[in-house]
Enzyme design. Sequence first.
Site, PDB file in Angstrom:
ATOM      1  N   ASP A 193       0.789  -1.252   0.000  1.00  0.00           N
ATOM      2  CA  ASP A 193       0.000   0.000   0.000  1.00  0.00           C
ATOM      3  C   ASP A 193       0.819   1.301   0.000  1.00  0.00           C
ATOM      4  O   ASP A 193       0.517   2.222   0.768  1.00  0.00           O
ATOM      5  CB  ASP A 193      -0.965   0.014   1.205  1.00  0.00           C
ATOM      6  N   LYS A 206      -7.076  -4.944  -3.147  1.00  0.00           N
ATOM      7  CA  LYS A 206      -7.832  -5.489  -2.011  1.00  0.00           C
ATOM      8  C   LYS A 206      -8.753  -4.418  -1.455  1.00  0.00           C
ATOM      9  O   LYS A 206      -8.501  -3.231  -1.653  1.00  0.00           O
ATOM     10  CB  LYS A 206      -6.869  -5.997  -0.928  1.00  0.00           C
ATOM     11  N   CYS A 229      -2.150  -2.661   7.662  1.00  0.00           N
ATOM     12  CA  CYS A 229      -2.001  -3.579   6.526  1.00  0.00           C
ATOM     13  C   CYS A 229      -0.699  -4.377   6.561  1.00  0.00           C
ATOM     14  O   CYS A 229      -0.683  -5.546   6.198  1.00  0.00           O
ATOM     15  CB  CYS A 229      -2.177  -2.822   5.221  1.00  0.00           C
TER      16      CYS A 229
END
Length: 208
Positions: free
Chosen positions: A14, A112, A157
Amino acid sequence: MAATRDKTALIVIDVQNDFCPGGALAVGEGDAVVPVANRLMAAYPLSVLTQDWHPADHASFAANHDGAAPFSTTEMPYGTQVLWPTHCVQESAGAAFHSDLETGRAKMVVRKGFRPEIDSYSAFFENDRETPTGLDGYLRDLGIGHLVMLGLATDFCVHDSVVDGLALGYRVTLVEDGCRGIDLDGSLDAALADMREKGAVFAISDAL
Ligand code: VGL
Ligand code: ZN
């Protein structure tokens, strides 16, 4: 035929504009991980990027819950969920990778968090802990047994990806200088302790 799982993959979590300074869910010094990610992507033959990729009506956004403040929590069918500022909306500039990230080096991009009703922190499973992203199958097929992981945010994450990677049987190395955290109520220290306790090896990028 099942491959011997003796290879390493770099997993970059990310590294997107909304998690960098000026972004909707900015992580302090989030952009500092970019040069680390680029250096390691040049060094490892297989790198994977993950990309948080939410529809505008995503259930993790405080704006989609009447009167809810960002960073408050709510109960979802799968457990407690933090309600975030609206971030990483599909196709938006905030969802794009940081412009200095050398994305052309990556062999695979895993998106995601695209199901409206469920959040997804981990690169492997959504927050119900059972809906797979497909990454495990991809890595297994390629004979990967060791993951070198970094990115944003350490306590969400990255943490969930590391913990799931370990539970799936990978050896996991966490690149300490390649991560930055959000830190809600001590969540950063808790995440670091949990990853270490579950078996992640911590390393600095210069040593890799
Ligand atoms: C993340 C909160 C919400 C992350 C993603 O990348 O750590 N955190 N969505
Ligand atoms: Zn998100």
